[in-house]
Design a protein around this motif. Structure first.
Motif, mmCIF file in Angstrom:
data_model
loop_
_atom_site.group_PDB
_atom_site.id
_atom_site.type_symbol
_atom_site.label_atom_id
_atom_site.label_comp_id
_atom_site.label_asym_id
_atom_site.label_seq_id
_atom_site.Cartn_x
_atom_site.Cartn_y
_atom_site.Cartn_z
ATOM 1 N N LEU A 4 0.976 -1.335 -0.080
ATOM 2 C CA LEU A 4 -0.060 -0.091 0.167
ATOM 3 C C LEU A 4 0.892 1.274 0.122
ATOM 4 N N ASN A 5 0.364 2.409 -0.349
ATOM 5 C CA ASN A 5 0.919 3.732 -0.268
ATOM 6 C C ASN A 5 1.787 3.892 0.919
ATOM 7 N N ARG A 6 1.071 3.741 2.010
ATOM 8 C CA ARG A 6 1.692 4.202 3.308
ATOM 9 C C ARG A 6 2.852 3.329 3.674
ATOM 10 N N PRO A 9 8.595 2.985 0.680
ATOM 11 C CA PRO A 9 9.661 3.664 1.362
ATOM 12 C C PRO A 9 9.866 4.996 0.820
ATOM 13 N N TRP A 10 8.793 5.915 1.069
ATOM 14 C CA TRP A 10 9.014 7.348 0.284
ATOM 15 C C TRP A 10 10.027 8.063 1.091
ATOM 16 N N ASP A 11 10.440 7.844 2.105
ATOM 17 C CA ASP A 11 11.550 8.600 2.855
ATOM 18 C C ASP A 11 12.878 8.491 2.172
ATOM 19 N N ALA A 17 18.913 10.572 -8.056
ATOM 20 C CA ALA A 17 19.182 9.194 -8.676
ATOM 21 C C ALA A 17 17.881 9.308 -9.611
ATOM 22 N N TYR A 18 16.661 9.640 -9.301
ATOM 23 C CA TYR A 18 15.549 9.801 -10.323
ATOM 24 C C TYR A 18 15.655 10.518 -11.483
ATOM 25 N N VAL A 19 16.348 11.882 -11.166
ATOM 26 C CA VAL A 19 16.583 12.864 -12.367
ATOM 27 C C VAL A 19 17.600 12.344 -13.161
ATOM 28 N N ASN A 22 15.887 9.519 -15.443
ATOM 29 C CA ASN A 22 14.677 9.553 -16.114
ATOM 30 C C ASN A 22 14.833 11.136 -16.854
ATOM 31 N N TYR A 23 15.587 12.059 -16.530
ATOM 32 C CA TYR A 23 15.394 13.515 -16.924
ATOM 33 C C TYR A 23 16.690 14.068 -17.131
ATOM 34 N N LYS A 24 17.782 13.179 -17.300
ATOM 35 C CA LYS A 24 19.217 13.868 -17.549
ATOM 36 C C LYS A 24 18.953 14.449 -18.909
ATOM 37 N N ARG A 82 4.683 13.569 -1.242
ATOM 38 C CA ARG A 82 4.760 13.162 0.302
ATOM 39 C C ARG A 82 6.342 12.684 0.706
ATOM 40 N N SER A 83 7.221 12.841 -0.386
ATOM 41 C CA SER A 83 8.512 12.533 0.123
ATOM 42 C C SER A 83 9.365 13.643 0.544
ATOM 43 N N PRO A 84 9.892 13.445 1.896
ATOM 44 C CA PRO A 84 10.707 14.444 2.262
ATOM 45 C C PRO A 84 11.947 14.872 1.276
ATOM 46 N N ARG A 133 4.576 19.621 1.050
ATOM 47 C CA ARG A 133 4.987 18.188 1.530
ATOM 48 C C ARG A 133 3.596 17.708 2.064
ATOM 49 N N GLY A 134 2.908 16.634 1.238
ATOM 50 C CA GLY A 134 1.650 16.233 1.849
ATOM 51 C C GLY A 134 1.063 15.090 1.089
ATOM 52 N N ASP A 135 -0.065 14.525 1.407
ATOM 53 C CA ASP A 135 -0.590 13.192 0.796
ATOM 54 C C ASP A 135 -1.657 13.588 -0.057
ATOM 55 N N LEU A 136 -1.271 13.198 -1.610
ATOM 56 C CA LEU A 136 -2.414 13.457 -2.167
ATOM 57 C C LEU A 136 -3.976 12.912 -1.935
ATOM 58 N N PHE A 137 -3.981 11.845 -1.003
ATOM 59 C CA PHE A 137 -5.365 11.346 -0.748
ATOM 60 C C PHE A 137 -6.000 12.391 0.239
ATOM 61 N N PHE A 152 1.714 13.464 -13.101
ATOM 62 C CA PHE A 152 2.578 12.464 -13.859
ATOM 63 C C PHE A 152 3.291 11.593 -13.237
ATOM 64 N N PHE A 153 2.612 10.172 -13.709
ATOM 65 C CA PHE A 153 3.416 8.911 -13.126
ATOM 66 C C PHE A 153 3.196 8.745 -11.702
ATOM 67 N N VAL A 154 2.021 9.128 -11.173
ATOM 68 C CA VAL A 154 1.746 9.079 -9.927
ATOM 69 C C VAL A 154 0.807 8.047 -9.434
ATOM 70 N N ALA A 155 -0.422 8.179 -9.920
ATOM 71 C CA ALA A 155 -1.671 7.168 -9.487
ATOM 72 C C ALA A 155 -1.283 5.720 -9.571
ATOM 73 N N SER A 157 1.894 4.581 -9.599
ATOM 74 C CA SER A 157 3.209 4.450 -9.209
ATOM 75 C C SER A 157 3.413 4.814 -7.812
ATOM 76 N N LEU A 158 2.164 4.572 -6.784
ATOM 77 C CA LEU A 158 2.280 4.597 -5.739
ATOM 78 C C LEU A 158 1.889 3.623 -4.490
ATOM 79 N N SER A 159 1.509 2.659 -5.219
ATOM 80 C CA SER A 159 1.081 1.103 -4.616
ATOM 81 C C SER A 159 0.686 0.078 -5.547
HETATM 82 C C1 LIG Z 1 7.184 7.753 -10.055
HETATM 83 S S1 LIG Z 1 7.281 9.196 -9.094
HETATM 84 C C2 LIG Z 1 6.605 10.635 -10.330
HETATM 85 C C3 LIG Z 1 7.411 12.090 -10.081
HETATM 86 C C4 LIG Z 1 7.210 12.935 -11.088
HETATM 87 N N1 LIG Z 1 5.626 13.471 -11.235
HETATM 88 C C5 LIG Z 1 7.489 12.780 -12.424
HETATM 89 O O1 LIG Z 1 6.802 12.974 -13.570
HETATM 90 O O2 LIG Z 1 8.500 11.860 -12.878
HETATM 91 C C6 LIG Z 1 5.992 8.978 -8.123
HETATM 92 C C7 LIG Z 1 5.876 10.403 -7.017
HETATM 93 O O3 LIG Z 1 4.602 10.135 -6.285
HETATM 94 C C8 LIG Z 1 4.989 10.545 -5.018
HETATM 95 N N2 LIG Z 1 3.994 10.249 -4.033
HETATM 96 C C9 LIG Z 1 3.832 8.857 -3.773
HETATM 97 N N3 LIG Z 1 2.888 8.769 -2.875
HETATM 98 C C10 LIG Z 1 2.426 10.024 -2.773
HETATM 99 C C11 LIG Z 1 1.180 10.427 -2.070
HETATM 100 N N4 LIG Z 1 0.222 9.745 -1.321
HETATM 101 N N5 LIG Z 1 0.878 11.884 -1.872
HETATM 102 C C12 LIG Z 1 1.642 12.590 -2.765
HETATM 103 N N6 LIG Z 1 2.736 12.331 -3.501
HETATM 104 C C13 LIG Z 1 2.901 10.885 -3.343
HETATM 105 C C14 LIG Z 1 6.419 9.984 -4.784
HETATM 106 O O4 LIG Z 1 6.935 11.017 -3.630
HETATM 107 C C15 LIG Z 1 7.026 10.445 -6.078
HETATM 108 O O5 LIG Z 1 7.665 11.715 -6.078
#
Ligand SMILES: C[S@@+](CC[C@H](N)C(=O)[O-])C[C@H]1O[C@@H](n2cnc3c(N)ncnc32)[C@H](O)[C@@H]1O
Length: 250
Positions: A4-6, A9-11, A17-19, A22-24, A82-84, A133-137, A152-155, A157-159
């Motif tokens: 699940l999302n919670r 390991p978002w911390d 590394a992500y940039v 993906n975006y270099k 949500r990630s610090p 910083r916060g939770d989209l839910f 982008f790439f969130v719904a 990619s979060l669980s």
């Molecule tokens: C695959 S990355 C996508 C990042 C960026 N939007 C992109 O286009 O590359 C997923 C992102 O969702 C964030 N995330 C995961 N669960 C979340 C939540 N419940 N609320 C807000 N952000 C969340 C993560 O911290 C991460 O930055």
């Protein structure tokens, strides 16, 4: 393994590394996505008297270009994640973003509204973005607050949860005002992804399920398939971009 999302390991999400992965550099998929979203927003706002808009990029993470697509139209853009460590990354970029992002802005400049942005993107990005910083839910409590949005790439990619995928799409769309234009991107049939040495979960959804989730709260939807299977990493079939408008139904 279900996660699940919670529980993910978002911390430990490493924005550098992500940039780097993906975006270099700008790849063909980025070109296509930028041109789709640029056209959607430019076509809408060119004829709208209701500017300036209030924008939100949900799950902004370490990607600035979704916010860039909203820059000419907004006097405020919330960057929610949500990630610090992503929060710290975004705050640093807000001061002065890394030169690597200039190439993404250049793509948007094919449209005059971007190319002629007063003061240029760097100053504007710094002035209008609000990093949160916060939770989209928790967007459930912010209904109809933003007048343009990206996710982008969130719904997906979060669980691994289908319910959380649908809930994330719903929370994103209901946070927008009726009629608000939006753009959302997805990895189709994703099996999860690594950021540095850390694995993050994904929900296995196809184009039809993505469109069905969006259609509950949106109208005028256009769906686009972008790129080839496994092009940027193993374990997905296509990138999917959905553009549309928040519906007025509920
Ligand atoms: C695959 S990355 C996508 C990042 C960026 N939007 C992109 O286009 O590359 C997923 C992102 O969702 C964030 N995330 C995961 N669960 C979340 C939540 N419940 N609320 C807000 N952000 C969340 C993560 O911290 C991460 O930055």
């Amino acid at each position: 393994m279900s996660q699940l999302n919670r529980e993910a390991p978002w911390d430990a999400f490493d924005p550098q590394a992500y940039v780097e992965h993906n975006y270099k550099t700008v790849i063909q998929e980025d070109r296509e996505i930028v041109s789709i979203v640029r056209a959607h927003f430019a076509d809408h706002f060119r004829t709208r008297p209701d500017r300036p808009a209030r924008g939100i990029d949900v799950g902004a993470g370490a990607n600035l270009y979704p916010a860039f697509t909203m820059l000419p139209w907004c006097d405020e853009i919330t960057l929610l994640d949500r990630s610090p460590r992503n929060e710290l990354y975004l705050r640093a970029q807000q001061q002065s973003y890394d030169p690597g992002w200039d190439a993404f802005w250049e793509l948007l400049c094919a449209d005059a509204a971007y190319a002629s942005l007063p003061g240029g993107p760097r100053k504007r990005f710094s002035e209008v973005t609000r990093v949160r910083r916060g939770d989209l839910f928790a967007l459930r409590d912010r209904r109809e607050h933003w007048s343009v949005g990206t996710m982008f790439f969130v719904a997906e990619s979060l669980s691994t949860s289908r319910d959380e995928f649908q809930e994330a799409v719903e929370c994103f769309l209901l946070a927008l005002t009726p009629g608000a234009p939006f753009a959302a991107a997805f990895m189709e049939h994703s099996s999860g992804y690594d950021v540095g040495a850390t694995h993050f979960p994904a929900c296995n959804v196809g184009e039809e399920e993505i469109e069905a989730a969006i259609a509950v709260d949106a109208v005028g939807i256009s769906m686009f398939r972008v790129g080839q299977p496994d092009a940027v990493r193993p374990g997905y079939t296509s990138m999917i971009v959905a553009c549309g408008f928040r519906g007025t139904g509920r």
